[in-house]
Design a protein around this motif. Structure first.
Motif, PDB file in Angstrom:
ATOM      1  N   ASP A 191      -2.527   3.340-100.257  1.00  0.00           N
ATOM      2  CA  ASP A 191      -2.760   2.635 -98.985  1.00  0.00           C
ATOM      3  C   ASP A 191      -3.294   3.562 -97.894  1.00  0.00           C
ATOM      4  OD1 ASP A 191       0.123   0.418 -99.320  1.00  0.00           O
ATOM      5  OD2 ASP A 191      -1.942   0.227-100.032  1.00  0.00           O
ATOM      6  N   ASP A 192      -3.210   4.851 -98.118  1.00  0.00           N
ATOM      7  CA  ASP A 192      -3.751   5.805 -97.152  1.00  0.00           C
ATOM      8  C   ASP A 192      -5.250   6.044 -97.347  1.00  0.00           C
ATOM      9  OD1 ASP A 192      -0.725   7.604 -97.634  1.00  0.00           O
ATOM     10  OD2 ASP A 192      -1.240   6.389 -95.873  1.00  0.00           O
ATOM     11  N   THR A 193      -5.812   5.472 -98.391  1.00  0.00           N
ATOM     12  CA  THR A 193      -7.235   5.618 -98.631  1.00  0.00           C
ATOM     13  C   THR A 193      -8.031   5.000 -97.495  1.00  0.00           C
ATOM     14  OG1 THR A 193      -6.989   5.653-101.037  1.00  0.00           O
ATOM     15  CG2 THR A 193      -9.137   4.975-100.161  1.00  0.00           C
ATOM     16  N   ASN A 240       1.316  14.257 -96.126  1.00  0.00           N
ATOM     17  CA  ASN A 240       2.127  14.450 -97.317  1.00  0.00           C
ATOM     18  C   ASN A 240       2.511  13.101 -97.919  1.00  0.00           C
ATOM     19  OD1 ASN A 240       2.109  17.245 -96.807  1.00  0.00           O
ATOM     20  ND2 ASN A 240       3.960  17.114 -95.557  1.00  0.00           N
ATOM     21  N   SER A 241       2.952  13.144 -99.145  1.00  0.00           N
ATOM     22  CA  SER A 241       3.389  11.930 -99.846  1.00  0.00           C
ATOM     23  C   SER A 241       2.359  10.816 -99.732  1.00  0.00           C
ATOM     24  CB  SER A 241       4.743  11.450 -99.295  1.00  0.00           C
ATOM     25  OG  SER A 241       5.725  12.447 -99.429  1.00  0.00           O
ATOM     26  N   LEU A 242       1.127  11.170 -99.975  1.00  0.00           N
ATOM     27  CA  LEU A 242       0.039  10.204 -99.845  1.00  0.00           C
ATOM     28  C   LEU A 242       0.164   9.108-100.886  1.00  0.00           C
ATOM     29  CD1 LEU A 242      -2.776  12.743 -99.089  1.00  0.00           C
ATOM     30  CD2 LEU A 242      -2.179  10.811 -97.627  1.00  0.00           C
ATOM     31  N   LEU A 301     -10.305  13.809-102.590  1.00  0.00           N
ATOM     32  CA  LEU A 301      -9.603  12.954-103.553  1.00  0.00           C
ATOM     33  C   LEU A 301      -8.304  13.631-103.951  1.00  0.00           C
ATOM     34  CD1 LEU A 301      -9.519  10.576-105.570  1.00  0.00           C
ATOM     35  CD2 LEU A 301     -10.822  12.027-107.151  1.00  0.00           C
ATOM     36  N   VAL A 302      -7.222  12.867-103.911  1.00  0.00           N
ATOM     37  CA  VAL A 302      -5.913  13.408-104.261  1.00  0.00           C
ATOM     38  C   VAL A 302      -5.123  12.338-104.994  1.00  0.00           C
ATOM     39  CG1 VAL A 302      -4.876  12.737-102.062  1.00  0.00           C
ATOM     40  CG2 VAL A 302      -3.898  14.654-103.345  1.00  0.00           C
ATOM     41  N   GLN A 303      -4.228  12.746-105.855  1.00  0.00           N
ATOM     42  CA  GLN A 303      -3.370  11.796-106.547  1.00  0.00           C
ATOM     43  C   GLN A 303      -2.222  11.355-105.647  1.00  0.00           C
ATOM     44  OE1 GLN A 303      -2.163  13.695-110.224  1.00  0.00           O
ATOM     45  NE2 GLN A 303      -3.861  12.740-111.328  1.00  0.00           N
ATOM     46  N   ALA A 304      -1.705  10.191-105.934  1.00  0.00           N
ATOM     47  CA  ALA A 304      -0.552   9.683-105.184  1.00  0.00           C
ATOM     48  C   ALA A 304       0.587  10.705-105.229  1.00  0.00           C
ATOM     49  CB  ALA A 304      -0.094   8.355-105.760  1.00  0.00           C
ATOM     50  N   GLY A 305       1.199  10.898-104.066  1.00  0.00           N
ATOM     51  CA  GLY A 305       2.259  11.885-103.951  1.00  0.00           C
ATOM     52  C   GLY A 305       1.775  13.235-103.483  1.00  0.00           C
ATOM     53  N   GLY A 306       0.468  13.424-103.477  1.00  0.00           N
ATOM     54  CA  GLY A 306      -0.111  14.693-103.088  1.00  0.00           C
ATOM     55  C   GLY A 306      -0.255  14.841-101.583  1.00  0.00           C
ATOM     56  N   THR A 329      -9.344   9.727-100.254  1.00  0.00           N
ATOM     57  CA  THR A 329      -9.123   8.786-101.347  1.00  0.00           C
ATOM     58  C   THR A 329      -7.891   9.209-102.125  1.00  0.00           C
ATOM     59  OG1 THR A 329     -11.502   8.368-101.543  1.00  0.00           O
ATOM     60  CG2 THR A 329     -10.118   7.703-103.388  1.00  0.00           C
ATOM     61  N   VAL A 330      -6.946   8.280-102.252  1.00  0.00           N
ATOM     62  CA  VAL A 330      -5.705   8.553-102.975  1.00  0.00           C
ATOM     63  C   VAL A 330      -5.684   7.687-104.224  1.00  0.00           C
ATOM     64  CG1 VAL A 330      -3.201   8.667-102.856  1.00  0.00           C
ATOM     65  CG2 VAL A 330      -4.571   9.016-100.775  1.00  0.00           C
ATOM     66  N   SER A 331      -5.650   8.321-105.360  1.00  0.00           N
ATOM     67  CA  SER A 331      -5.639   7.592-106.632  1.00  0.00           C
ATOM     68  C   SER A 331      -4.199   7.365-107.087  1.00  0.00           C
ATOM     69  CB  SER A 331      -6.411   8.365-107.690  1.00  0.00           C
ATOM     70  OG  SER A 331      -5.778   9.604-107.947  1.00  0.00           O
ATOM     71  N   SER A 332      -4.006   6.236-107.765  1.00  0.00           N
ATOM     72  CA  SER A 332      -2.649   5.882-108.239  1.00  0.00           C
ATOM     73  C   SER A 332      -2.375   6.452-109.619  1.00  0.00           C
ATOM     74  CB  SER A 332      -2.484   4.366-108.253  1.00  0.00           C
ATOM     75  OG  SER A 332      -3.477   3.792-109.076  1.00  0.00           O
TER      76      SER A 332
END
Length: 119
Positions: free
Chosen positions: A89-91, A84-86, A11-16, A116-119
């Protein structure tokens, strides 16, 4: 037979960023293409990035160009995907693949790793 084992999802935040790795074992002699597919909920599986043995032939899906980088270490039978820059939509579940057949289909697939990319 070839076994593929992925790691690095999470799990990563958007931009991560995240880095996926996939190790191939079994009948890995010879040159073979490796890569990554992904499948998001309710969507078809799609090719993300693939790379040939020498690294001289690389494919990226338009959606990831400029953000993802695929590489491989043949001595370790490993392929990597630096993401990078997740964005959300990359989830998806990301699958490692190897050995493309004459019809262009990949013969071996890993079990998949969740990104999983959280917004």
């Amino acid at each position: 037979q070839v076994q593929l084992v992925e790691s690095g999802g999470g799990l990563v935040q958007a931009g991560g960023s995240l880095r996926l790795a996939c190790v191939a074992s079994g009948r890995t002699l010879g040159s073979y293409r490796m890569g990554w597919f992904r499948q998001a909920p309710g969507k078809e599986r799609e090719s993300v990035a693939t790379i040939n043995w020498s690294g001289g032939s690389i494919f990226y899906a338009d959606a990831v160009k400029g953000r993802f980088t695929i590489s491989r270490d043949n001595a370790k039978n490993t392929v990597f995907l630096q993401m990078n820059s997740l964005n959300p939509d990359d989830t998806a579940v990301y699958f490692c693949v190897s050995h493309r057949d004459d019809r262009g289909n990949y013969v071996y697939w890993g079990q998949g790793t969740q990104v999983t990319v959280s917004s």
